[in-house]
Write an enzyme that holds these catalytic residues in place. Structure first.
Site, short mmCIF file in Angstrom:
data_model
loop_
_atom_site.label_atom_id
_atom_site.label_comp_id
_atom_site.label_asym_id
_atom_site.label_seq_id
_atom_site.Cartn_x
_atom_site.Cartn_y
_atom_site.Cartn_z
N HIS A 176 -31.04 -5.72 -9.73
CA HIS A 176 -30.34 -4.51 -9.30
C HIS A 176 -30.37 -3.52 -10.45
CE1 HIS A 176 -27.41 -2.22 -6.83
NE2 HIS A 176 -27.07 -1.73 -8.01
N CYS A 177 -30.91 -2.33 -10.16
CA CYS A 177 -31.06 -1.31 -11.20
C CYS A 177 -30.07 -0.18 -10.97
CB CYS A 177 -32.49 -0.76 -11.19
SG CYS A 177 -32.77 0.53 -12.43
N PRO A 178 -29.10 0.02 -11.86
CA PRO A 178 -28.12 1.10 -11.66
C PRO A 178 -28.76 2.48 -11.77
CG PRO A 178 -27.83 0.10 -13.81
CD PRO A 178 -28.81 -0.76 -13.09
N ASN A 187 -29.65 3.15 -8.46
CA ASN A 187 -28.54 2.85 -7.56
C ASN A 187 -29.00 2.00 -6.38
OD1 ASN A 187 -25.86 2.94 -6.60
ND2 ASN A 187 -26.33 4.66 -5.25
N ASN A 188 -29.77 0.95 -6.66
CA ASN A 188 -30.26 0.09 -5.59
C ASN A 188 -30.84 -1.17 -6.19
OD1 ASN A 188 -30.79 -0.71 -2.99
ND2 ASN A 188 -32.41 0.77 -2.61
#
Length: 320
Positions: free
Chosen positions: A169-171, A174-175
């Site tokens: 999950h990559c902030p 945002n996904n």
């Protein structure tokens, strides 16, 4: 939930009983394609946009856009437009701005594409009966989102969903990066690394040129302001180039080895038949190698987006 035909286990492990297309929603959840929320809200398999309502992720995504636009401002208004060489400014401006547009388009596609979410709440007796499993076969249920987990799916605590082939999950986008949006994430890291390298090169040339003429008519800004803007741009470009280049290489390595970052960190033994390197690239980017692999607009349907005007909220994600 047990029957004479199959057993359902609540566990975080997964099992190769469900294929990638085997978890189509049934019963009350069969009213459309599952993309953005529990109910897609559109019949006939129409897809909807996907958006995660995570405060940290939205802030990080906003910072990403701000930094790219800041670099665009400095390159155009501090370095190129005041330049005396028309062709130098034109060629570099066209190149940088084109790469910036492609980077931001890749970011939006990564952020607003369903990463491969497994439908919520499909672990029902009716759905299990429809699978027609053989006696003794075991399927696995995620106790957090109440879904039957396909092989290689992992639960994301931020998206609150199980994601097929979840890499991480990559902030900053945002996904989650998963089966359906990994291509756009790879393009995003590639284009950001390219514009960062380009900005560094332009900054070096600008410093060298301006020092030679002692900053006379070198910029529309004062020498002090120009230096501060360029220094901040260089620091930003170095950080972005380092991070995205490493991430780009890691993603390509994972695709070629047909192994996600989670599977590598957990040292999971493959229960699937691994694809060869080019087969893995074709599976992610689609088709034979071509320039279309570098196009973040591929598959975008403007008419579908315009028609998808009413949405429904569910948990942490939002479907439009």
């Amino acid at each position: 939930m047990q029957s004479s035909n199959h057993r359902l286990r609540e566990t975080e492990q997964h099992h190769p009983l469900l294929s990638a297309g085997a978890d189509v929603e049934t019963g009350s959840l069969a009213a459309g394609a599952m993309v953005g929320g529990v109910h897609a809200g559109h019949a006939g398999g129409n897809r909807t946009m996907w958006f995660i309502q995570d405060s940290c992720g939205m802030v990080c995504a906003g910072i990403t856009w701000f930094l790219v636009l800041y670099a665009n401002f400095v390159v155009n208004f501090v370095m190129l437009l005041p330049g005396k060489s028309f062709w130098y400014s034109l060629l570099n401006g066209a190149t940088f701005n084109s790469l910036a547009v492609l980077a931001l388009a890749s970011h939006v596609r990564t952020m607003m594409t369903d990463p491969g979410a497994v439908p919520k709440g499909n672990a029902t007796k009716e759905y299990m009966d429809s699978l027609q499993l053989k006696p003794g076969e075991v399927i696995y249920k995620c106790p957090k989102c109440c879904s039957i987990k396909p092989e290689r799916a992992h639960h994301c605590s931020i998206c609150k969903r199980c994601i097929r082939k979840m890499d991480h999950h990559c902030p900053w986008v945002n996904n989650c990066v998963g089966e359906k949006n990994q291509r756009f994430f790879v393009l995003f890291t590639m284009y950001i690394s390219l514009i960062s390298a380009h900005a560094l090169g332009l900054s070096g040339m600008h410093f060298f040129t301006c020092i030679k003429v002692q900053w006379n008519e070198c910029s529309n800004f004062s020498p002090g302001v120009s230096v501060l803007l360029l220094i901040f741009l260089c620091l930003e470009a170095i950080l972005f180039l380092t991070f995205t280049a490493v991430m780009f290489g890691t993603q390509i390595h994972s695709i070629c080895n047909d192994e996600t970052e989670i599977e590598r960190l957990k040292n999971e033994k493959p229960t699937w038949e691994r694809r060869m390197r080019w087969d893995g690239m074709r599976a992610v980017f689609g088709g034979s190698p071509s320039l279309l692999w570098c196009n973040p607009f591929t598959g975008l349907r403007l008419r579908r987006l315009l028609l998808s005007t009413h949405g429904r909220r569910s948990g942490s994600e939002f479907s439009i």
